[in-house]
Design a protein around this motif. Structure first.
Motif, short mmCIF file in Angstrom:
data_model
loop_
_atom_site.label_atom_id
_atom_site.label_comp_id
_atom_site.label_asym_id
_atom_site.label_seq_id
_atom_site.Cartn_x
_atom_site.Cartn_y
_atom_site.Cartn_z
N ALA A 190 20.62 18.34 103.27
CA ALA A 190 21.35 17.49 102.32
C ALA A 190 21.81 16.18 102.94
N GLU A 191 22.36 16.22 104.14
CA GLU A 191 22.88 15.00 104.76
C GLU A 191 21.76 14.02 105.08
N LEU A 192 20.67 14.51 105.63
CA LEU A 192 19.53 13.66 105.95
C LEU A 192 18.97 13.01 104.68
N ALA A 193 18.74 13.82 103.66
CA ALA A 193 18.17 13.30 102.42
C ALA A 193 19.10 12.29 101.77
N ALA A 194 20.39 12.60 101.74
CA ALA A 194 21.35 11.70 101.09
C ALA A 194 21.43 10.37 101.82
N GLU A 195 21.47 10.40 103.14
CA GLU A 195 21.57 9.14 103.89
C GLU A 195 20.34 8.26 103.65
N ALA A 196 19.16 8.88 103.64
CA ALA A 196 17.94 8.11 103.42
C ALA A 196 17.88 7.57 101.99
N ILE A 200 18.22 3.34 99.75
CA ILE A 200 17.51 2.76 98.60
C ILE A 200 18.49 2.47 97.47
N LEU A 201 19.35 3.43 97.17
CA LEU A 201 20.30 3.25 96.07
C LEU A 201 21.18 2.03 96.29
N ASP A 202 21.58 1.80 97.53
CA ASP A 202 22.44 0.65 97.84
C ASP A 202 21.73 -0.69 97.60
N ASP A 235 27.84 15.06 96.33
CA ASP A 235 29.06 14.35 96.74
C ASP A 235 28.76 13.19 97.68
N LEU A 236 27.63 13.26 98.37
CA LEU A 236 27.26 12.19 99.30
C LEU A 236 26.51 11.04 98.63
N LEU A 237 25.94 11.30 97.46
CA LEU A 237 25.10 10.30 96.79
C LEU A 237 25.90 9.10 96.30
N ARG A 238 25.32 7.92 96.45
CA ARG A 238 25.91 6.70 95.90
C ARG A 238 25.06 6.23 94.71
N ALA A 239 24.90 7.13 93.76
CA ALA A 239 24.11 6.86 92.56
C ALA A 239 25.02 6.67 91.36
N ASP A 240 24.49 6.01 90.34
CA ASP A 240 25.20 5.93 89.07
C ASP A 240 25.15 7.28 88.37
N HIS A 241 23.97 7.92 88.42
CA HIS A 241 23.82 9.22 87.77
C HIS A 241 22.67 10.00 88.39
#
Length: 348
Positions: A190-196, A200-202, A235-241
């Motif tokens: 989860a942490e690896l995938a979320a950071e990567a 892109i999301l940013d 919880d780690l995602l910086r997504a709108d949805h």
């Protein structure tokens, strides 16, 4: 007529028209893309997609290019697969359902000839509706490659993420969605995938989104897992949805998402793409209501959509399911019958 509060969208792919496969060409691809966009407009879809036809490969029309389209155009990656590559890939035994790598990483990953900006601009010229542009997660891409350069899963994943992020900055779509169908089976990453994915999301100029599902190949679920095991990832995602597969597995697992990051809105799957049975509008409305009840209200639901892409479904069934999606949303929101999308039955 008031605008709907819950919006409709598709996940991404759409069945490739048979006439495009029979007579591929630049004009035919443009025409097919226009058809896919227009049928969504006629159905009343709020956030349209190009059916992922921007990835159409006339030499391999049976695939939707989810992996190969991206990696085979990047620099540092070899696409011709040798017997020794296959043997080495199989010896790693990390993907039971894939017997050969999509490509081989031999040097630093670069942009190469990949041009997602141009791909998006071709689509944007064909519709006046807000458009969602989709791309595959760097975590998922990395898992499909044989890496003889970095020899480190994290380093390769981040390198892929940086290439994609650099292109996303110039994509002015209403929404850019990153698709991840591998992580649900490996929540320990989860942490690896979320950071990567966050890299892109940013970079997304407008709304960033993430689609997660349990795989969709041959109408079959590929990954085992549950949303409860991905709470940390959410919880780690910086997504709108997030855009979630829920109609097929059911909504019982949705309760665990009530307490995740309140800024993260939810897209709820209400159309099962792994069955040819077309939902009725009242069935779709009931699924939305079920999700709303579990979540403690409909306020958290931003979108309703199919569970996954339609690329392996017959066009007549996909079209009918699209109409059912809109009609069911309209029914849930109490839209007068005269203003609802007309439900299209599948021809006998």
């Amino acid at each position: 007529m008031s605008a709907p509060r819950i919006l409709t969208t598709l996940v991404g792919s759409y069945p490739i028209p048979s006439w495009l496969v029979a007579n591929p060409g630049e004009q035919a691809l443009k025409d097919a893309t226009a058809v896919v966009l227009h049928l969504q407009e006629l159905a009343g879809i709020d956030l349209v997609v190009d059916g992922e036809l921007y990835r159409f490969d006339p030499n391999h029309p049976e695939t939707n290019g989810m992996i190969e389209y991206f990696v085979r155009q990047m620099g540092g990656i070899r696409s011709d697969i040798r017997r020794a590559d296959i043997d080495l890939f199989r010896s790693q035994a990390h993907l039971g359902f894939r017997k050969r790598p999509a490509a081989v990483v031999e040097g630093p990953v670069g942009e190469g000839t990949l041009n997602l900006v141009e791909a998006y601009e071709r689509v944007a010229a064909l519709s006046m509706r807000p458009i969602k542009f989709t791309m595959t997660s760097p975590y998922m891409l990395a898992r499909m490659l044989l890496d003889t350069h970095y020899r480190d899963q994290s380093a390769l994943t981040f390198a892929l993420a940086d290439v994609l992020a650099a292109q996303v900055r110039a994509i002015d779509a209403a929404c850019v969605q990153v698709d991840e169908a591998n992580l649900p089976g490996r929540p320990e990453d989860a942490e690896l995938a979320a950071e990567a994915i966050n890299r892109i999301l940013d970079a997304v100029p407008n709304k960033p989104a993430v689609h997660l599902c349990f795989g969709n190949y041959g109408g079959q679920r590929i990954q085992a897992g549950s949303w409860a095991r991905l709470v940390k990832f959410f919880d780690l995602l910086r997504a709108d949805h997030v855009v979630l597969e829920l109609a097929r597995p059911g909504y019982g697992d949705l309760e665990v998402l009530r307490d995740i990051n309140p800024k993260l809105k939810l897209g709820v799957g209400v159309i099962d793409i792994k069955t040819t049975v077309v939902e009725k509008p009242d069935e779709v409305a009931h699924r939305i209501q079920t999700a709303a009840d579990i979540l403690g209200g409909a306020e958290r639901i931003a979108y309703v959509h199919p569970d996954c892409g339609f690329w392996m479904v017959a066009r007549s069934i996909a079209d009918a399911k699209i109409h059912a999606l809109v009609a069911g949303r309209d029914l849930f929101e109490g839209k007068p019958a005269s203003e609802r999308s007309q439900f299209a039955e599948v021809p006998a």
